[in-house]
Write an enzyme that holds these catalytic residues in place. Structure first.
Site, PDB file in Angstrom:
ATOM      1  N   LYS A 199      58.376  45.525  39.527  1.00 21.09           N
ATOM      2  CA  LYS A 199      58.079  44.148  39.927  1.00 21.09           C
ATOM      3  C   LYS A 199      57.005  43.560  39.018  1.00 21.09           C
ATOM      4  O   LYS A 199      57.152  42.461  38.491  1.00 21.09           O
ATOM      5  CB  LYS A 199      57.587  44.132  41.377  1.00 21.09           C
ATOM      6  CG  LYS A 199      56.939  42.823  41.790  1.00 21.09           C
ATOM      7  CD  LYS A 199      56.434  42.861  43.223  1.00 21.09           C
ATOM      8  CE  LYS A 199      55.062  43.420  43.417  1.00 21.09           C
ATOM      9  NZ  LYS A 199      53.936  42.527  43.068  1.00 21.09           N
ATOM     10  N   ASN A 200      55.912  44.300  38.847  1.00 24.19           N
ATOM     11  CA  ASN A 200      54.783  43.727  38.112  1.00 24.19           C
ATOM     12  C   ASN A 200      55.095  43.524  36.631  1.00 24.19           C
ATOM     13  O   ASN A 200      54.534  42.632  36.002  1.00 24.19           O
ATOM     14  CB  ASN A 200      53.532  44.595  38.291  1.00 24.19           C
ATOM     15  CG  ASN A 200      52.948  44.453  39.688  1.00 24.19           C
ATOM     16  OD1 ASN A 200      53.373  43.591  40.456  1.00 24.19           O
ATOM     17  ND2 ASN A 200      51.977  45.294  40.020  1.00 24.19           N
TER      18      ASN A 200
ATOM     19  N   ARG B 164      50.323  34.960  43.414  1.00 28.00           N
ATOM     20  CA  ARG B 164      49.244  34.911  42.452  1.00 28.00           C
ATOM     21  C   ARG B 164      49.685  35.041  40.994  1.00 28.00           C
ATOM     22  O   ARG B 164      49.120  34.421  40.095  1.00 28.00           O
ATOM     23  CB  ARG B 164      48.339  36.091  42.806  1.00 28.00           C
ATOM     24  CG  ARG B 164      46.948  35.956  42.456  1.00 28.00           C
ATOM     25  CD  ARG B 164      46.258  37.257  42.754  1.00 28.00           C
ATOM     26  NE  ARG B 164      45.541  37.642  41.563  1.00 28.00           N
ATOM     27  CZ  ARG B 164      44.472  37.026  41.126  1.00 28.00           C
ATOM     28  NH1 ARG B 164      43.968  36.021  41.776  1.00 28.00           N
ATOM     29  NH2 ARG B 164      43.884  37.408  40.019  1.00 28.00           N
TER      30      ARG B 164
ATOM     31  N   CYS C  40      48.235  37.888  47.863  1.00 29.08           N
ATOM     32  CA  CYS C  40      47.862  38.900  48.861  1.00 29.08           C
ATOM     33  C   CYS C  40      46.425  38.685  49.323  1.00 29.08           C
ATOM     34  O   CYS C  40      45.568  38.294  48.534  1.00 29.08           O
ATOM     35  CB  CYS C  40      47.925  40.284  48.231  1.00 29.08           C
ATOM     36  SG  CYS C  40      49.470  41.148  48.430  1.00 29.08           S
TER      37      CYS C  40
ATOM     38  N   PRO D  59      39.650  36.024  41.867  1.00 31.28           N
ATOM     39  CA  PRO D  59      39.585  34.797  41.066  1.00 31.28           C
ATOM     40  C   PRO D  59      40.429  34.904  39.794  1.00 31.28           C
ATOM     41  O   PRO D  59      40.984  35.960  39.497  1.00 31.28           O
ATOM     42  CB  PRO D  59      38.101  34.703  40.710  1.00 31.28           C
ATOM     43  CG  PRO D  59      37.584  36.088  40.781  1.00 31.28           C
ATOM     44  CD  PRO D  59      38.431  36.833  41.770  1.00 31.28           C
TER      45      PRO D  59
ATOM     46  N   ASP E  76      39.055  33.600  36.787  1.00 30.75           N
ATOM     47  CA  ASP E  76      38.121  33.196  35.735  1.00 30.75           C
ATOM     48  C   ASP E  76      38.386  33.880  34.390  1.00 30.75           C
ATOM     49  O   ASP E  76      38.247  33.265  33.331  1.00 30.75           O
ATOM     50  CB  ASP E  76      36.667  33.446  36.193  1.00 30.75           C
ATOM     51  CG  ASP E  76      36.440  34.870  36.646  1.00 30.75           C
ATOM     52  OD1 ASP E  76      37.358  35.440  37.285  1.00 30.75           O
ATOM     53  OD2 ASP E  76      35.369  35.436  36.365  1.00 30.75           O
TER      54      ASP E  76
HETATM   55  C1  UD1 Z   1      47.816  43.372  38.998  1.00 29.55           C
HETATM   56  C2  UD1 Z   1      48.991  43.762  39.848  1.00 29.55           C
HETATM   57  C3  UD1 Z   1      48.524  44.321  41.187  1.00 29.55           C
HETATM   58  C4  UD1 Z   1      47.516  45.441  40.969  1.00 29.55           C
HETATM   59  C5  UD1 Z   1      46.402  45.010  40.029  1.00 29.55           C
HETATM   60  C6  UD1 Z   1      45.462  46.142  39.662  1.00 29.55           C
HETATM   61  C7  UD1 Z   1      50.685  42.184  39.149  1.00 29.55           C
HETATM   62  C8  UD1 Z   1      51.548  41.029  39.507  1.00 29.55           C
HETATM   63  N1  UD1 Z   1      49.828  42.598  40.080  1.00 29.55           N
HETATM   64  O1  UD1 Z   1      47.146  42.325  39.694  1.00 29.55           O
HETATM   65  O2  UD1 Z   1      49.664  44.810  41.898  1.00 29.55           O
HETATM   66  O3  UD1 Z   1      46.968  45.817  42.211  1.00 29.55           O
HETATM   67  O4  UD1 Z   1      46.951  44.489  38.818  1.00 29.55           O
HETATM   68  O5  UD1 Z   1      46.153  47.200  39.116  1.00 29.55           O
HETATM   69  O6  UD1 Z   1      50.805  42.750  38.088  1.00 29.55           O
HETATM   70  N2  UD1 Z   1      39.569  39.614  38.499  1.00 29.55           N
HETATM   71  C9  UD1 Z   1      38.565  38.678  38.322  1.00 29.55           C
HETATM   72  N3  UD1 Z   1      38.843  37.579  37.555  1.00 29.55           N
HETATM   73  C10 UD1 Z   1      40.062  37.385  36.986  1.00 29.55           C
HETATM   74  C11 UD1 Z   1      41.073  38.352  37.149  1.00 29.55           C
HETATM   75  C12 UD1 Z   1      40.792  39.465  37.923  1.00 29.55           C
HETATM   76  O7  UD1 Z   1      37.459  38.822  38.836  1.00 29.55           O
HETATM   77  O8  UD1 Z   1      40.241  36.363  36.307  1.00 29.55           O
HETATM   78  C13 UD1 Z   1      39.284  40.828  39.304  1.00 29.55           C
HETATM   79  C14 UD1 Z   1      40.204  40.978  40.523  1.00 29.55           C
HETATM   80  O9  UD1 Z   1      39.716  40.244  41.622  1.00 29.55           O
HETATM   81  C15 UD1 Z   1      40.149  42.477  40.720  1.00 29.55           C
HETATM   82  C16 UD1 Z   1      40.051  43.034  39.298  1.00 29.55           C
HETATM   83  O10 UD1 Z   1      39.605  41.950  38.500  1.00 29.55           O
HETATM   84  O11 UD1 Z   1      38.993  42.825  41.438  1.00 29.55           O
HETATM   85  C17 UD1 Z   1      41.348  43.551  38.712  1.00 29.55           C
HETATM   86  O12 UD1 Z   1      42.366  42.613  38.941  1.00 29.55           O
HETATM   87  P1  UD1 Z   1      43.606  42.447  37.957  1.00 29.55           P
HETATM   88  O13 UD1 Z   1      43.766  43.687  37.139  1.00 29.55           O
HETATM   89  O14 UD1 Z   1      43.493  41.152  37.259  1.00 29.55           O
HETATM   90  O15 UD1 Z   1      44.806  42.372  38.989  1.00 29.55           O
HETATM   91  P2  UD1 Z   1      46.067  41.429  38.931  1.00 29.55           P
HETATM   92  O16 UD1 Z   1      46.509  41.233  37.531  1.00 29.55           O
HETATM   93  O17 UD1 Z   1      45.845  40.236  39.772  1.00 29.55           O
END
Ligand code: UD1
Length: 423
Positions: free
Chosen positions: A22-23, A94, A118, A124, A126
């Site tokens: 999926k991801n 998201r 979720c 965020p 950012d």
């Molecule tokens: C992706 C996966 C999700 C998985 C996660 C971590 C998809 C669609 N989803 O989510 O299933 O649980 O990776 O392996 O691929 N963060 C920030 N700022 C940002 C982006 C992220 O603070 O701009 C933080 C998030 O809140 C989190 C951490 O960084 O605490 C890691 O998140 P991230 O790796 O970005 O997860 P996703 O890409 O959203």
């Protein structure tokens, strides 16, 4: 709303096919926006999140057709009349933010609603925005939307250094940098197999990328990208989830298409808990060694560490382990919402901040429980398979976002499970 009824089960035996990730699919699909030529994905999973991304791409003007029951996605973005991703679609998922990079790179402009998704922490975007800024874009947050504008002449290469690892932000950076002028270096990049899969697809489209799968990715921007056909990588989270089925119930299950490389840290923990994993030509053969499983400590980390997306399922397993296990969630705050539900089934769990201490009990008891997010919902199903009596999991629409045919797949290896419509 549908619910799932699971009855405590004997050993499970047989084979479970594992779908495309999926991801990975959710980041490969927006790549269509980068080119006028068609992009075809095979081995796509049939999930509601994929349908949401389809709707989003179609709303921008892309043509997306599902063939062979949706396993093949044929996409074309030769005509994208506008670059605005509306709140009504984006709020459902998201990963919608992943259209930002490609729209900005090809058209020099994008408006994307800030996402929902979720309920696991603040989450965020950012880092996504900072990555676009590093490529020269001007970002403006207005009316709940990100308004992004590239400089005259388009995005230009730059250094993107992430303060911590983000899968999505790395993907957005890659999707934008492939069409930026000059060289981009992404430092502290995510190393997940889904990133490698995206890079490989972009390379087939003509992108110049080096270092995917390491923490430094270098991209040499090109003027245009062509079409491609790409097979979506195996879903390592679905794989890990079904590997746990025989760990809960006993028996021997082969997860078709599985490879240890996708889940090495997880496999190590299974071994320590008393579950054997063998890589065969067909996939990963999993069986519980003798007796009760042992407690193990787990800390979630970016790849190649233990995946956060398998934390809930592992916690459910450790509820009946011999001894005490400590689980530390390092990726998302507020990702223990399954703990109170497992406690309704008799589990002994103490949550304090990002740490959960699980004291193993002999057996869980079936109970009505509620799915709170995608991975939590499947952890409750697994727990129900090993519990005494019946477990009814409600709010299973979360499950449909990430697991196709879960009832059929588990039934085929001998589980007593059914989906109850409505109510
Ligand atoms: C992706 C996966 C999700 C998985 C996660 C971590 C998809 C669609 N989803 O989510 O299933 O649980 O990776 O392996 O691929 N963060 C920030 N700022 C940002 C982006 C992220 O603070 O701009 C933080 C998030 O809140 C989190 C951490 O960084 O605490 C890691 O998140 P991230 O790796 O970005 O997860 P996703 O890409 O959203």
């Amino acid at each position: 709303m549908d619910s799932i009824l699971v009855t405590g089960n004997g050993p499970l035996n047989g084979e479970i096919p594992i779908a495309g990730a999926k991801n990975a699919c959710l980041t490969l699909m927006p790549a269509t926006l980068l080119s006028e030529e068609p992009l075809t994905l095979t081995n796509a999973p049939r999930l509601s999140d994929i349908r949401t991304m389809t709707t989003l791409l179609q709303s921008l003007g892309a043509e997306v057709t599902g063939m062979q029951e949706g396993q093949v996605l044929a996409m074309s973005s030769h005509n994208i009349p506008h670059q605005r991703a509306e709140y009504d679609i984006v709020r459902k998922m998201r990963a919608s933010i992943l259209v930002l990079g490609p729209l900005l790179a090809r058209f020099g402009y994008a408006e994307v609603s800030l996402p929902g998704g979720c309920a696991i922490g603040a989450r965020p975007v950012d880092l996504h925005l900072k990555a676009m800024e590093a490529l020269g874009a001007e970002m403006d947050l207005r009316d709940g939307y990100v308004h992004a504008k590239a400089p005259a002449g388009g995005l230009r290469g730059g250094v993107i250094e992430f303060p911590f690892v983000s899968v999505g932000a790395t993907e957005n950076a890659l999707l934008a940098a492939v069409l930026a002028k000059g060289t981009t270096v992404i430092k502290n990049a995510a190393r997940e197999p889904e990133i490698v899969d995206l890079a490989q697809c972009l390379q087939k489209m003509g992108a110049q990328i080096e270092g995917e799968g390491t923490s430094t990715i270098t991209i040499q921007g090109v003027d245009r990208l062509g079409g491609a056909t790409h097979r979506v990588v195996t879903d390592r989270i679905e794989l890990g989830t079904y590997m746990l089925a025989p760990a809960f119930c006993g028996g021997e299950v082969t997860c078709l298409g599985g490879k240890i490389d996708l889940l090495a840290a997880f496999c190590e923990k299974l071994d320590a808990a008393g579950i054997s994993v063998e890589e065969t030509e067909k996939g990963l053969k999993v069986a519980r060694k003798n007796g009760r499983i042992s407690a193990v400590d787990v800390t979630t980390e970016p790849f190649p560490g233990f995946p956060t997306d398998l934390q809930a399922q592992m916690m459910a397993l450790l509820c009946t382990a011999e001894g005490t296990s400590v689980l530390e969630e390092k990726i998302f705050e507020n990702r223990f919402m399954h703990a109170p539900e497992l406690m309704r089934m008799g589990a002994q769990i103490d949550v304090s901040g990002g740490t959960a201490t699980v004291t193993g009990v002999e057996k869980l008891r079936g109970a009505p429980v509620m799915a709170t997010d995608l991975r939590a919902s499947v952890s409750l199903i697994l727990a129900g398979l090993a519990a005494e009596g019946e477990t009814r999991v409600s709010r299973v629409y979360h499950l449909d976002r990430g697991y196709e045919h879960v009832v059929r797949k588990l039934r085929n290896v001998g589980a007593t499970i059914e989906r109850i419509k409505g109510e």
